[in-house]
Design an enzyme around this catalytic site. Structure first.
Site, PDB file in Angstrom:
ATOM      1  N   SER A 267       1.062  -1.158  -0.149  1.00 41.61           N
ATOM      2  CA  SER A 267       0.312   0.037  -0.432  1.00 41.61           C
ATOM      3  C   SER A 267       0.698   1.524  -0.040  1.00 41.61           C
ATOM      4  O   SER A 267       1.859   0.964   0.753  1.00 41.61           O
ATOM      5  CB  SER A 267      -0.746  -0.180   1.406  1.00 41.61           C
ATOM      6  OG  SER A 267      -1.829   1.111   1.437  1.00 41.61           O
TER       7      SER A 267
ATOM      8  N   TYR B 281      -1.732  -0.915  10.591  1.00 38.45           N
ATOM      9  CA  TYR B 281      -2.383  -1.235   9.115  1.00 38.45           C
ATOM     10  C   TYR B 281      -0.698  -0.701   8.564  1.00 38.45           C
ATOM     11  O   TYR B 281      -0.597  -1.840   7.418  1.00 38.45           O
ATOM     12  CB  TYR B 281      -3.492  -0.830   8.285  1.00 38.45           C
ATOM     13  CG  TYR B 281      -3.483  -1.343   7.422  1.00 38.45           C
ATOM     14  CD1 TYR B 281      -4.053  -2.091   6.757  1.00 38.45           C
ATOM     15  CD2 TYR B 281      -3.744  -0.440   5.903  1.00 38.45           C
ATOM     16  CE1 TYR B 281      -4.104  -2.752   5.261  1.00 38.45           C
ATOM     17  CE2 TYR B 281      -3.636   0.086   4.571  1.00 38.45           C
ATOM     18  CZ  TYR B 281      -3.908  -1.484   4.600  1.00 38.45           C
ATOM     19  OH  TYR B 281      -3.832  -1.481   2.772  1.00 38.45           O
TER      20      TYR B 281
HETATM   21  P1  NAD Z   1     -11.667  -6.543  -0.483  1.00 40.20           P
HETATM   22  O1  NAD Z   1     -11.903  -6.496   0.746  1.00 40.20           O
HETATM   23  O2  NAD Z   1     -12.059  -6.666  -1.009  1.00 40.20           O
HETATM   24  O3  NAD Z   1     -10.264  -7.233  -0.096  1.00 40.20           O
HETATM   25  C1  NAD Z   1      -9.713  -7.618   0.857  1.00 40.20           C
HETATM   26  C2  NAD Z   1      -9.659  -9.627   1.289  1.00 40.20           C
HETATM   27  O4  NAD Z   1      -9.213  -9.823   2.361  1.00 40.20           O
HETATM   28  C3  NAD Z   1     -11.151  -9.475   1.605  1.00 40.20           C
HETATM   29  O5  NAD Z   1     -12.495 -10.332   0.019  1.00 40.20           O
HETATM   30  C4  NAD Z   1     -10.748 -11.328   1.897  1.00 40.20           C
HETATM   31  O6  NAD Z   1     -11.328 -11.935   1.440  1.00 40.20           O
HETATM   32  C5  NAD Z   1      -9.807 -11.193   2.620  1.00 40.20           C
HETATM   33  N1  NAD Z   1      -9.189 -11.558   3.863  1.00 40.20           N
HETATM   34  C6  NAD Z   1      -8.894 -10.453   5.203  1.00 40.20           C
HETATM   35  N2  NAD Z   1      -8.250 -11.515   6.135  1.00 40.20           N
HETATM   36  C7  NAD Z   1      -9.585 -12.403   5.904  1.00 40.20           C
HETATM   37  C8  NAD Z   1      -8.567 -13.489   7.115  1.00 40.20           C
HETATM   38  N3  NAD Z   1      -8.943 -13.548   7.911  1.00 40.20           N
HETATM   39  N4  NAD Z   1      -8.738 -14.907   5.866  1.00 40.20           N
HETATM   40  C9  NAD Z   1      -8.757 -15.373   4.464  1.00 40.20           C
HETATM   41  N5  NAD Z   1      -8.821 -13.901   3.581  1.00 40.20           N
HETATM   42  C10 NAD Z   1      -9.268 -12.992   4.669  1.00 40.20           C
HETATM   43  O7  NAD Z   1     -10.556  -5.042   0.254  1.00 40.20           O
HETATM   44  P2  NAD Z   1      -9.288  -4.912  -1.211  1.00 40.20           P
HETATM   45  O8  NAD Z   1      -9.031  -2.986  -1.074  1.00 40.20           O
HETATM   46  O9  NAD Z   1      -9.193  -5.319  -2.919  1.00 40.20           O
HETATM   47  O10 NAD Z   1      -8.414  -5.480   0.142  1.00 40.20           O
HETATM   48  C11 NAD Z   1      -7.221  -5.912  -1.047  1.00 40.20           C
HETATM   49  C12 NAD Z   1      -5.428  -5.993  -0.841  1.00 40.20           C
HETATM   50  O11 NAD Z   1      -5.594  -4.775  -0.962  1.00 40.20           O
HETATM   51  C13 NAD Z   1      -4.647  -5.956   0.788  1.00 40.20           C
HETATM   52  O12 NAD Z   1      -4.098  -6.034   1.395  1.00 40.20           O
HETATM   53  C14 NAD Z   1      -5.211  -4.170   1.123  1.00 40.20           C
HETATM   54  O13 NAD Z   1      -4.095  -4.205   2.141  1.00 40.20           O
HETATM   55  C15 NAD Z   1      -4.887  -3.940  -0.107  1.00 40.20           C
HETATM   56  N6  NAD Z   1      -5.081  -2.399  -0.636  1.00 40.20           N
HETATM   57  C16 NAD Z   1      -6.707  -1.819  -0.383  1.00 40.20           C
HETATM   58  C17 NAD Z   1      -6.119  -0.219  -0.702  1.00 40.20           C
HETATM   59  C18 NAD Z   1      -7.613   0.548  -0.394  1.00 40.20           C
HETATM   60  O14 NAD Z   1      -7.565   1.336  -0.700  1.00 40.20           O
HETATM   61  N7  NAD Z   1      -8.616  -0.020  -0.794  1.00 40.20           N
HETATM   62  C19 NAD Z   1      -5.140   0.214  -0.767  1.00 40.20           C
HETATM   63  C20 NAD Z   1      -4.565  -0.198  -1.287  1.00 40.20           C
HETATM   64  C21 NAD Z   1      -4.168  -1.955  -0.297  1.00 40.20           C
END
Ligand code: NAD
Ligand code: MG
Length: 354
Positions: free
Chosen positions: A246, A259
């Protein structure tokens, strides 16, 4: 949340009238460019775009469009869900490329495991990988089955094998089982995407319980270690490992104290492991997204009131949609990036790092 929107300081509201123009262009051009790979792609999972709510056909890739207006801009409806949240309940629904992502065979015959592949960035990667010709196994929490079912159907619609791996990656034994099942079901593994993540915004370090701190590190730091260690014996030269870090790794928000530390760890994961695995012909890279419109945000990742202005502080004045980062995951997985390892790819809408 992954931009300064989560900071308590007031944000500059950037609203333009261009949404209408962008939406109109899409409405005109979309029919000619609609996916023809199956009904699931253009049906109920079709992109839900527009300003805050409503639906708009996906933008055609063949026509240059203004990135400021390509997707919904703030203000958004303030909305909350219990963690882990469902993409299907977001307003507007995120665009994961269901109706728009077109493959060109860049991952033909590959076998990919994507954690958190039910929604958000992982879902966009899963859809793209399948349409690029890969079999795809997705990990997710059992509570997310309805999101996962949609993705599994899209993978199958693309003519690829879809493997469902529900379970909690905070459990080491599950991580080992998940990898073994993926390998057994697909007959191997070429691409591992450590993407699942947990994010819980808190105004003060005093509000962060030991349970939250532990869960965030278990999900974001321990699980990629366990999963990658289990996957390694199955990976051959030419394989690719990708981890979702991130921009928080470089420029943390005040409210994402725990985080942000895990995401800095994800960058180090990629840098160190790439050096270790280069000698085996395995590449390791990280993606550092800025703010993306995903279920992570309304389910505790963002301070609820801040969600209204989510993404407003990026240069483009809006959050990214998951489909907009899918090509980075395709590139890093494909042979085309054969000289790319130990790198961090940013996609933040301007600003941020790297
Ligand atoms: P999202 O909620 O759609 O995806 C995250 C997924 O993580 C969930 O769908 C879930 O299936 C999985 N997860 C969480 N805890 C879990 C557990 N204990 N066991 C199994 N699966 C688990 O959100 P996203 O934003 O697509 O997140 C994906 C990645 O992107 C993450 O690593 C997040 O930190 C990173 N990210 C997101 C953003 C943003 O702004 N959305 C920005 C930077 C990084
Ligand atoms: Mg999810």
């Amino acid at each position: 949340m992954d931009d300064k929107t989560n900071d308590p300081a007031p944000s500059r509201r950037q609203i333009v009238g261009g949404v209408t123009a962008g939406a109109a262009m899409a409405a005109v051009a979309a029919p000619a460019l609609a996916q023809t790979q199956g009904s699931a792609q253009g049906g109920s999972q079709g992109a839900a775009l527009g300003s805050g709510t409503g639906t708009t056909p996906p933008l055609p890739l063949a026509v240059p469009h203004d990135p400021r207006d390509a997707y919904p801009r703030p203000p958004f409806k303030v909305q909350t869900q219990a963690a882990p949240g469902l993409a299907g309940r977001m307003e507007p629904r995120p665009d994961h490329g269901e109706a728009s992502y077109r493959g060109t065979g860049r991952l033909m015959g590959r076998k990919a495991l994507i954690t958190g592949g039910d929604s958000g960035i992982g879902r966009a990667a899963a859809i793209a990988y399948a349409r690029e010709g890969a079999d795809v196994a997705i990990g997710y929490l059992p509570a997310e089955q309805e999101d996962a079912d949609e993705v599994l159907a899209i993978i199958r619609d693309a003519g690829r094998k879809a493997v469902a791996l529900p379970g909690d990656i905070r459990d080491e034994a599950f991580c080992n089982r998940m990898v073994e099942t993926a390998v057994r079901e697909m007959g191997g593994l070429d691409i591992l995407v450590n993407n699942a993540g947990m994010q819980r915004a808190q105004q003060s370090i005093a509000d962060i319980t030991t349970e939250q701190f532990d869960a965030t590190f278990k999900t974001n730091v321990y699980a990629p270690f366990w999963i990658t260690r289990a996957a390694l014996p199955h990976l051959k030269p030419g394989a690719a490992i990708i981890i979702t870090a991130s921009e928080q790794a470089y420029d943390p928000s005040a409210v994402l104290f725990d985080y942000a530390q895990t995401k800095a760890s994800n960058v180090a994961f990629s840098k160190a492991l790439s050096k270790q695995l280069a000698g085996k012909g395995i590449r390791v890279n990280a993606v550092a997204p800025g703010p993306y419109w995903t279920a992570l945000q309304p389910s505790g990742g963002a301070i609820p009131a801040a969600l209204a202005e989510f993404g407003a502080k990026t240069s483009l004045g809006r959050p990214g949609q998951p489909v907009e980062i899918a090509p980075v995951y395709v590139l890093l997985a494909s042979q085309e990036s054969s000289f790319t390892t130990g790198q961090v790819f940013g996609a933040s809408g301007g600003g941020g790092f790297p």
